[in-house]
Enzyme design. Structure first.
Site, PDB file in Angstrom:
ATOM      1  N   ARG A   1      -8.035  -9.427  -6.041  1.00  0.00           N
ATOM      2  CA  ARG A   1      -8.296  -8.318  -5.135  1.00  0.00           C
ATOM      3  C   ARG A   1      -7.129  -7.337  -5.224  1.00  0.00           C
ATOM      4  NH1 ARG A   1     -12.791  -9.649  -5.313  1.00  0.00           N
ATOM      5  NH2 ARG A   1     -14.225 -10.231  -3.634  1.00  0.00           N
TER       6      ARG A   1
ATOM      7  N   GLU B   1      -9.920   0.508  -3.767  1.00  0.00           N
ATOM      8  CA  GLU B   1     -11.137   0.560  -4.561  1.00  0.00           C
ATOM      9  C   GLU B   1     -12.231   1.343  -3.812  1.00  0.00           C
ATOM     10  OE1 GLU B   1     -11.337  -3.328  -6.613  1.00  0.00           O
ATOM     11  OE2 GLU B   1     -13.495  -3.037  -6.434  1.00  0.00           O
TER      12      GLU B   1
ATOM     13  N   HIS C   1     -13.661  -3.317 -11.889  1.00  0.00           N
ATOM     14  CA  HIS C   1     -14.087  -4.552 -11.197  1.00  0.00           C
ATOM     15  C   HIS C   1     -15.260  -5.236 -11.914  1.00  0.00           C
ATOM     16  CE1 HIS C   1     -13.925  -6.625  -7.001  1.00  0.00           C
ATOM     17  NE2 HIS C   1     -14.242  -7.478  -7.950  1.00  0.00           N
TER      18      HIS C   1
HETATM   19  C1  GLV Z   1     -16.035 -10.347  -6.993  1.00  0.00           C
HETATM   20  O1  GLV Z   1     -14.979  -9.763  -6.962  1.00  0.00           O
HETATM   21  C2  GLV Z   1     -16.240 -11.569  -6.291  1.00  0.00           C
HETATM   22  O2  GLV Z   1     -15.462 -11.902  -5.392  1.00  0.00           O
HETATM   23  O3  GLV Z   1     -17.215 -12.258  -6.600  1.00  0.00           O
END
Ligand code: GLV
Ligand code: GLV
Length: 339
Positions: free
Chosen positions: A248, A277, A295
């Site tokens: 993250r 983000e 991402h």
């Molecule tokens: C994506 O970032 C997830 O947490 O699945």
């Protein structure tokens, strides 16, 4: 439609984004599904709060905040929030439990896919793949040279894993093919046989920072991990070090990282996630030694179907009174059973 399905209860549910078709089909079969299809692509907050009203369940994405305001807007009949992600920092799980609402995520099905992606970023950042691609697309002249675009060796170096859960361990396992030494840091130490099996040695965080040639981050975002990496950490790292983050964004102080990359305090970074983000810190976008991608950790055809299928199964299980397989708050389930 058979008489049986006609007579069965169909629960009103909200799905906040188009999911892979098999997941939508599974939900549609048992529920009255309201699907947000935009525009805009991500459901705006006011639409989310309006549309969740009266629903028995929801499939949410990491872009939706599930908090007290969300539960207030939903009403007391809400039974399940099935998150389409392994990370669930968008959900206030304590509040969910207080409301007696089950919350689920999608672990396991994306572990290897995300580990592959972390390695793609590691290799790309170490060997300047994005920069090379940009060079050719710039259509300027170039010629092979002994000192052209030199990167860092990956093989036989030290890989530091920060966050030794499922994904961190899967990243560590992949290192054996490169003859790497693997060290890890986590607040929770697994049993020694896990360390042996994966081939990784524990280090306190500061030692890992100093020792590792590559650091890959696999922690959940919590108050404790927010800005785990900042100026002091970059200073402790080797000037040849490469940092990879596919967990993250807020785990890294992005402005401090941009400065560390600019001044040569570390060699390069590979980033899949960002502090604000979908925004990326503008300074990072100017730096050739920052490899940035939008991402994509779990973004493969098979894995996104598997995540959708799992989220749909969790949703329907909870609505049918069965225990969802990847439940985050078993207390909410016990409460349902207690009546
Ligand atoms: C994506 O970032 C997830 O947490 O699945
Ligand atoms: C993610 O959930 C992990 O365990 O790494």
């Amino acid at each position: 439609m058979t008489g049986d399905t006609q007579s069965r209860e169909r629960w009103p549910v909200l799905v906040t984004r188009r999911l892979p078709q098999p997941a939508l089909d599974a939900i549609d079969e048992r529920c009255d599904m309201e699907l947000w299809e935009g525009p805009p692509e991500a459901i705006p907050r006011d639409e989310l709060l309006k549309r969740i009203g009266g629903k028995a369940g929801a499939v949410t994405l990491l872009t939706e905040k599930v908090d007290a305001e969300f539960f207030d807007a939903a009403g007391p009949q809400l039974r399940i929030v099935a998150n389409y992600a392994v990370g669930f920092d968008n959900i206030d799980v304590e509040e969910s439990t207080r409301r007696g609402v089950m919350a689920t995520n999608t672990p396991d099905v994306l572990t290897d896919t995300t580990a592959d992606l972390a390695w793609a970023l590691l290799m790309a950042a170490a060997r300047r793949i994005g920069e090379g691609d940009r060079l050719l697309r710039g259509r300027k002249g170039w010629i092979w040279g002994p000192e052209m675009m030199l990167g860092q060796d990956v093989h036989h170096k030290v890989l530091g894993i920060v966050g030794f859960g499922r994904i961190g361990q899967a990243v560590a396992r992949r290192a054996s093919g490169f003859g790497m030494q693997v060290v890890y840091f986590d607040l929770f130490r697994p049993p020694p046989e896990v360390e042996r099996h994966v081939g990784a040695e524990y280090r306190v965080f500061d030692d890992l920072l100093r020792e590792a040639d590559f650091i890959s981050i696999h922690v959940a975002l919590t108050p404790e991990t927010r800005h785990l990496f900042g100026t002091g950490q970059f200073r402790a790292m080797k000037p040849t070090a490469v940092l990879v983050n596919s967990s993250r964004g807020p785990v890294i102080d992005e402005a401090a990282l941009a400065e560390a990359l600019r001044s040569g305090e570390i060699f390069a970074a590979g980033l899949d996630v960002f502090e604000k983000e979908p925004e990326v810190h503008p300074a990072l976008l100017e730096l050739e030694n920052a490899t940035v991608i939008p991402h994509l950790g779990s973004a493969t055809v098979d894995t996104r179907i598997a995540m959708g299928t799992l989220a749909a199964e969790n949703l329907i299980a909870a609505l049918e009174g069965r225990k969802p397989t990847t439940l985050l708050n078993p207390e909410a389930w016990e409460r349902t059973r207690g009546g």
